[in-house]
Design an enzyme around this catalytic site. Structure first.
Site, PDB file in Angstrom:
ATOM      1  N   ASP A  37       0.982  -0.943  -0.378  1.00 51.82           N
ATOM      2  CA  ASP A  37      -0.407   0.107   0.397  1.00 51.82           C
ATOM      3  C   ASP A  37       0.942   1.134  -0.085  1.00 51.82           C
ATOM      4  O   ASP A  37       1.747   1.417   0.291  1.00 51.82           O
ATOM      5  CB  ASP A  37      -1.336  -0.171   1.111  1.00 51.82           C
ATOM      6  CG  ASP A  37      -1.684   0.797   1.075  1.00 51.82           C
ATOM      7  OD1 ASP A  37      -2.371   1.377  -0.060  1.00 51.82           O
ATOM      8  OD2 ASP A  37      -2.820   1.202   2.172  1.00 51.82           O
ATOM      9  N   ASN A  39       1.291   3.027  -2.767  1.00 48.35           N
ATOM     10  CA  ASN A  39       1.496   4.492  -3.683  1.00 48.35           C
ATOM     11  C   ASN A  39       1.389   5.352  -4.256  1.00 48.35           C
ATOM     12  O   ASN A  39       1.929   6.513  -4.780  1.00 48.35           O
ATOM     13  CB  ASN A  39       1.351   3.392  -5.377  1.00 48.35           C
ATOM     14  CG  ASN A  39       1.933   1.648  -5.583  1.00 48.35           C
ATOM     15  OD1 ASN A  39       2.557   1.161  -4.218  1.00 48.35           O
ATOM     16  ND2 ASN A  39       1.331   0.677  -6.363  1.00 48.35           N
ATOM     17  N   ARG A  50      -0.548   9.440  -9.392  1.00 47.74           N
ATOM     18  CA  ARG A  50      -0.696   8.431  -8.798  1.00 47.74           C
ATOM     19  C   ARG A  50      -0.023   6.962  -9.964  1.00 47.74           C
ATOM     20  O   ARG A  50       0.473   6.097  -9.017  1.00 47.74           O
ATOM     21  CB  ARG A  50      -2.224   7.702  -7.998  1.00 47.74           C
ATOM     22  CG  ARG A  50      -3.099   8.143  -7.438  1.00 47.74           C
ATOM     23  CD  ARG A  50      -4.182   8.517  -7.190  1.00 47.74           C
ATOM     24  NE  ARG A  50      -5.049   6.690  -7.172  1.00 47.74           N
ATOM     25  CZ  ARG A  50      -4.111   6.213  -5.871  1.00 47.74           C
ATOM     26  NH1 ARG A  50      -3.912   7.678  -4.826  1.00 47.74           N
ATOM     27  NH2 ARG A  50      -4.447   4.886  -5.266  1.00 47.74           N
ATOM     28  N   ASN A  85     -11.046  -2.473  -5.237  1.00 45.15           N
ATOM     29  CA  ASN A  85     -10.358  -2.558  -5.999  1.00 45.15           C
ATOM     30  C   ASN A  85     -10.604  -0.768  -7.572  1.00 45.15           C
ATOM     31  O   ASN A  85     -10.471  -0.297  -8.507  1.00 45.15           O
ATOM     32  CB  ASN A  85      -8.778  -2.078  -6.477  1.00 45.15           C
ATOM     33  CG  ASN A  85      -7.959  -1.775  -5.274  1.00 45.15           C
ATOM     34  OD1 ASN A  85      -6.627  -3.001  -4.760  1.00 45.15           O
ATOM     35  ND2 ASN A  85      -8.060  -1.532  -4.412  1.00 45.15           N
ATOM     36  N   ARG A 207      -5.465  -1.813   9.215  1.00 45.77           N
ATOM     37  CA  ARG A 207      -6.345  -2.347   8.977  1.00 45.77           C
ATOM     38  C   ARG A 207      -5.939  -3.930   7.813  1.00 45.77           C
ATOM     39  O   ARG A 207      -5.217  -3.437   6.744  1.00 45.77           O
ATOM     40  CB  ARG A 207      -7.577  -1.500   7.864  1.00 45.77           C
ATOM     41  CG  ARG A 207      -7.367  -0.710   6.301  1.00 45.77           C
ATOM     42  CD  ARG A 207      -8.576   0.576   6.372  1.00 45.77           C
ATOM     43  NE  ARG A 207      -8.069   0.913   5.034  1.00 45.77           N
ATOM     44  CZ  ARG A 207      -7.408   2.361   5.461  1.00 45.77           C
ATOM     45  NH1 ARG A 207      -7.809   2.622   6.576  1.00 45.77           N
ATOM     46  NH2 ARG A 207      -7.604   3.231   4.408  1.00 45.77           N
ATOM     47  N   SER A 209      -8.065  -5.015   5.083  1.00 40.36           N
ATOM     48  CA  SER A 209      -8.765  -4.567   3.768  1.00 40.36           C
ATOM     49  C   SER A 209      -8.425  -5.678   2.855  1.00 40.36           C
ATOM     50  O   SER A 209      -8.826  -6.073   1.843  1.00 40.36           O
ATOM     51  CB  SER A 209      -8.068  -3.839   2.571  1.00 40.36           C
ATOM     52  OG  SER A 209      -7.467  -1.755   3.483  1.00 40.36           O
TER      53      SER A 209
HETATM   54  C1  IPE Z   1      -5.359  -2.476   0.023  1.00 38.90           C
HETATM   55  O1  IPE Z   1      -4.887  -1.063  -0.421  1.00 38.90           O
HETATM   56  C2  IPE Z   1      -5.814  -3.462  -1.336  1.00 38.90           C
HETATM   57  C3  IPE Z   1      -4.246  -3.519  -2.082  1.00 38.90           C
HETATM   58  C4  IPE Z   1      -2.744  -3.850  -1.917  1.00 38.90           C
HETATM   59  C5  IPE Z   1      -3.760  -4.123  -3.822  1.00 38.90           C
HETATM   60  P1  IPE Z   1      -6.214  -0.085  -0.123  1.00 38.90           P
HETATM   61  O2  IPE Z   1      -5.683   1.283  -0.102  1.00 38.90           O
HETATM   62  O3  IPE Z   1      -7.208  -0.850  -1.811  1.00 38.90           O
HETATM   63  O4  IPE Z   1      -7.050  -0.345   0.620  1.00 38.90           O
HETATM   64  P2  IPE Z   1      -7.743   0.710   1.180  1.00 38.90           P
HETATM   65  O5  IPE Z   1      -8.503   1.568   0.256  1.00 38.90           O
HETATM   66  O6  IPE Z   1      -6.914   1.522   1.939  1.00 38.90           O
HETATM   67  O7  IPE Z   1      -8.088  -0.176   2.382  1.00 38.90           O
HETATM   68  C1  IPE Z   2      -1.270   0.231  -3.295  1.00 40.53           C
HETATM   69  O1  IPE Z   2      -1.185   0.903  -3.546  1.00 40.53           O
HETATM   70  C2  IPE Z   2      -1.502  -0.208  -4.698  1.00 40.53           C
HETATM   71  C3  IPE Z   2      -2.724  -0.658  -5.148  1.00 40.53           C
HETATM   72  C4  IPE Z   2      -4.109  -0.520  -3.890  1.00 40.53           C
HETATM   73  C5  IPE Z   2      -3.371  -1.104  -6.216  1.00 40.53           C
HETATM   74  P1  IPE Z   2      -2.577   2.673  -3.473  1.00 40.53           P
HETATM   75  O2  IPE Z   2      -3.130   2.907  -4.872  1.00 40.53           O
HETATM   76  O3  IPE Z   2      -3.457   1.992  -2.376  1.00 40.53           O
HETATM   77  O4  IPE Z   2      -2.452   3.929  -2.803  1.00 40.53           O
HETATM   78  P2  IPE Z   2      -2.405   4.774  -1.313  1.00 40.53           P
HETATM   79  O5  IPE Z   2      -3.568   3.808  -0.892  1.00 40.53           O
HETATM   80  O6  IPE Z   2      -3.402   5.767  -2.466  1.00 40.53           O
HETATM   81  O7  IPE Z   2      -1.382   5.806  -1.469  1.00 40.53           O
HETATM   82 MG    MG Z   3      -4.566   2.157  -0.878  1.00 36.06          MG
END
Ligand code: IPE
Ligand code: IPE
Ligand code: MG
Length: 260
Positions: A37, A39, A50, A85, A207, A209
């Site tokens: 998480d 990115n 992003r 997602n 969490r 998730s």
């Molecule tokens: C969890 O990350 C899913 C993955 C790492 C693929 P999210 O960024 O989707 O989770 P939430 O929304 O913060 O709970």
């Molecule tokens: C995790 O990074 C990658 C995926 C869930 C695919 P995020 O895209 O959720 O990055 P943040 O949490 O918004 O920083």
């Molecule tokens: Mg995230």
């Protein structure tokens, strides 16, 4: 696999080498699961869209997959895309899928060289045919490998998995009285695999998730503020050392070691 292998790979006298030398290779977690998480935040901190964070995150995946295999971890599961997602903008979803394809093409050689078996957990049938083909190819090419199993959780949801398992159990004609935890686990996407011992989450969120809800019942959880694109084998070593300091009780009690 083991310390010598890791030391031949990391820079001599580096922080990584120092951390690796502290790891007890007899007590490695069998299965490590990672919620990758942060990115988006990594990109935002740099004033970038992003998707740049997702692109940068590929280097972390490469580093962690190779390091885990060299350490001797038996199963590594990376959470790449959740069933939730799909709520993201279509452009971001498309980039994530393209990056996955590119990763598989570029890294297949490394997976083969490291004897790594690739596997997908999640609702694969809801992915587009090109992604399914790419995943099936990598799975087939690596299916005879005998070292680490590398699961990628894609279009994965823990609740969806439990529902899918219940449906499979019903389809198999299992009657309610014959169902127990062990039998039920045999219908999960991870059937036959050990449960995660260590669950890592990057970027500080406390969490799970919807990740491996059934399987993490007794996993040790380690959360780091490090954002996924900054995560390297050094952080993995830190997580392993933290894991080895934990006392796993599984609901039991401490048994002090009595001398004599
Ligand atoms: C969890 O990350 C899913 C993955 C790492 C693929 P999210 O960024 O989707 O989770 P939430 O929304 O913060 O709970
Ligand atoms: C995790 O990074 C990658 C995926 C869930 C695919 P995020 O895209 O959720 O990055 P943040 O949490 O918004 O920083
Ligand atoms: Mg995230």
């Amino acid at each position: 696999m083991g310390l010598d292998d890791v030391l031949s790979w990391v820079e001599q006298d580096s922080a990584e080498a120092e951390l690796a030398s502290q790891i007890d290779f007899e007590r490695l977690p069998t299965h490590v699961a990672i919620i990758m998480d942060g990115n988006g935040r990594w990109a935002a901190q740099r004033g970038l869209p992003r998707v740049h964070g997702h692109r940068a995150g590929i280097d972390s995946v490469r580093d962690v997959v190779e390091a885990s295999a060299r350490l001797g971890v038996q199963v590594l599961t990376l959470y790449a895309f959740s069933v939730e997602n799909w709520k993201r903008p279509p452009g971001e979803v498309a980039t994530l899928m393209t990056l996955l394809k590119r990763y598989l093409r570029q890294e297949l050689r490394t997976l083969l060289d490291n004897n790594i078996r690739f596997n997908v957990v999640g609702r694969g049938d809801e992915l587009t045919p090109d992604i399914r083909d790419e995943l099936a190819f990598a799975t087939r090419q690596t299916e005879a490998n005998t070292s680490m199993q590398f699961n990628i959780a894609l279009n994965y949801g823990g609740r969806a998995e439990i529902v899918d398992a219940a449906r499979c159990a019903m389809d198999a004609g299992i009657c309610a009285n014959d169902l127990d935890e062990e039998r039920f686990a045999g219908f999960l996407y991870t059937a036959g695999q050990p449960d995660p011992d260590l669950l890592i989450r990057t970027s500080g969120e406390m969490r799970v998730s919807n990740f491996l809800l059934w399987q993490i019942a007794y996993a040790e959880i380690w959360v780091t503020e490090t954002l996924w694109p900054d995560f390297r084998c050094r952080h993995l070593f830190e997580a392993l050392l933290a894991y080895q300091r934990r006392e796993r009780r599984y609901g039991g009690i401490n048994r002090p070691v009595v001398a004599g």
